[in-house]
Write an enzyme that holds these catalytic residues in place. Structure first.
Site, mmCIF file in Angstrom:
data_model
loop_
_atom_site.group_PDB
_atom_site.id
_atom_site.type_symbol
_atom_site.label_atom_id
_atom_site.label_comp_id
_atom_site.label_asym_id
_atom_site.label_seq_id
_atom_site.Cartn_x
_atom_site.Cartn_y
_atom_site.Cartn_z
ATOM 1 C CG ASN A 140 47.808 43.656 41.637
ATOM 2 O OD1 ASN A 140 48.757 44.089 42.298
ATOM 3 N ND2 ASN A 140 46.584 44.127 41.771
ATOM 4 C CE LYS A 169 39.293 41.300 38.855
ATOM 5 N NZ LYS A 169 38.337 40.173 38.979
ATOM 6 C CG HIS A 170 44.139 43.505 39.169
ATOM 7 N ND1 HIS A 170 44.524 42.739 40.250
ATOM 8 C CD2 HIS A 170 43.445 42.673 38.352
ATOM 9 C CE1 HIS A 170 44.099 41.494 40.096
ATOM 10 N NE2 HIS A 170 43.443 41.434 38.948
ATOM 11 C CD GLU A 171 44.675 48.679 36.608
ATOM 12 O OE1 GLU A 171 45.539 47.790 36.739
ATOM 13 O OE2 GLU A 171 43.603 48.503 35.995
#
Length: 355
Positions: A140, A169-171
């Site tokens: 991201n 949190k981006h996964e």
């Protein structure tokens, strides 16, 4: 495996056995290539294929991405799919809470910055000679989330005991769809193959470990603590693969932030998870017989920032984040005695991709 009598080329044999993308065939110790035929292999009328396994070439992507000469052609969609399938299985064999030994290089929040990842490997050592722990948030926002994931997963395949990947949190499917990774997959792999590959990567994300403990004394996590986490056994008992909900223990590990000016737990303004005060950190460390917390997620001006009276540190490994901040980046080095050394760098120090 059963004997096969056929005059068909290897690709056709693989299609007979199921999905040709996910299997490799071996005969007399040789990996068979799709284009090979019985005549080119000098097969007798009947052969026994002794091994079938999922496989992908991890060496070529490492060479290309470390050189950064042609990142767009590192992997085609089929090989990326093979990689994701193989790595899901490898990651799922690991515990929710990794038990690691120092020395280690600890990095956090690359979010698609391949230059920063290569700087870390150039400066502090590649896997094979150096052990690395990454605290999540690989995709991201930055332009090369796919390349960061490919390079890390290929090194994980080659040196599984020296590359350790936690979830950030981006996964997460919903976050990765909104903040750029979904569009990157569609752009890199056009038509529906990009969408399918995005889903494959999400399945890899769902298998990533959630935290690490270094020599029983240092707790490492992508973001923070949770009011639902009193004892690490609660975390160890979770079943992966798992999706990240809008609240709960896993959500807190990936979203919560330290807050030195307020004791206790407080709901975050952005509606996800909590902030936690120095007293929460102190209680958690005492209950779990540990000394220190290392976490990532937040942009910090100097690349790192201590919290909870020096009992924790936030690190951030993306300098001049997205061109919108003037922050330095950092990594933490832990030696065998768990002595900490924080190293900072800025974007002028990053490697320039080859022409």
């Amino acid at each position: 495996m059963r004997s096969i009598v056929s005059s068909l080329p290897v690709l056709s044999l693989k299609q007979q056995l199921g999905d040709p993308v996910l299997i490799a065939l071996h005969w007399e110790g040789k990996v068979l290539q799709d284009s090979e035929t019985p005549s080119s292999l000098a097969w007798p009328s009947e052969v026994t294929l002794t091994k079938v396994e999922m496989t992908f070439d991890h060496e070529r992507p490492i060479t290309l991405l470390r050189d950064q000469s042609n990142t767009f052609g590192v992997m085609d969609g089929d090989e990326a799919r093979r990689m994701c399938t193989a790595m899901k299985e490898l990651l799922l064999k690991e515990a929710n809470v990794l038990e690691l030994q120092a020395p280690l290089v600890i990095s956090a929040h690359l979010t698609g910055n391949l230059n920063a990842l290569n700087y870390i490997f150039n400066t502090f050592g590649e896997p094979g000679g150096t052990s690395h722990l990454f605290l999540g948030n690989y995709v991201n926002k930055g332009r090369n989330g796919i390349d960061v994931m490919i390079l890390l997963l290929c090194f994980k395949k080659k040196f599984p005991g020296q590359v350790h990947l936690l979830r950030g949190k981006h996964e997460c499917s919903s976050i990765a769809r909104i903040y750029g990774f979904y569009d990157e997959c569609k752009h890199r792999f056009p038509s529906r193959s990009g969408v399918k590959l995005f889903r494959q990567f999400v399945e890899v994300f769902d298998n990533l470990p959630l935290a690490a403990v270094i020599q029983s004394r240092v707790f490492c996590v992508s973001s923070g603590l949770s009011p639902k986490l009193d004892d690490l056994e609660e975390l160890r008992k979770l079943q992966r693969p798992l999706e990240v909900g809008s609240d709960g223990l896993v959500c807190d590990l990936l979203w919560s932030d330290p807050e030195d000016h307020q004791p206790g737990w407080h709901e975050m303004d952005k509606g996800m998870s909590y902030t936690y005060g120095p007293d929460v950190v102190d209680e958690f460390l005492k209950k779990n017989h540990m000394d220190f917390i290392v976490r990532g997620t937040q942009v910090v001006e100097e690349g790192y920032e201590f919290f909870a009276d020096g009992k924790g540190v936030s690190i951030f490994s993306f300098p001049s984040f997205l061109g919108e901040f003037n922050n330095k980046a950092s990594v933490m080095l832990l030696d065998e005695q768990l002595q900490q050394s924080l190293h900072t760098f800025d974007d002028t120090m990053l490697p320039v991709p080859s022409a």
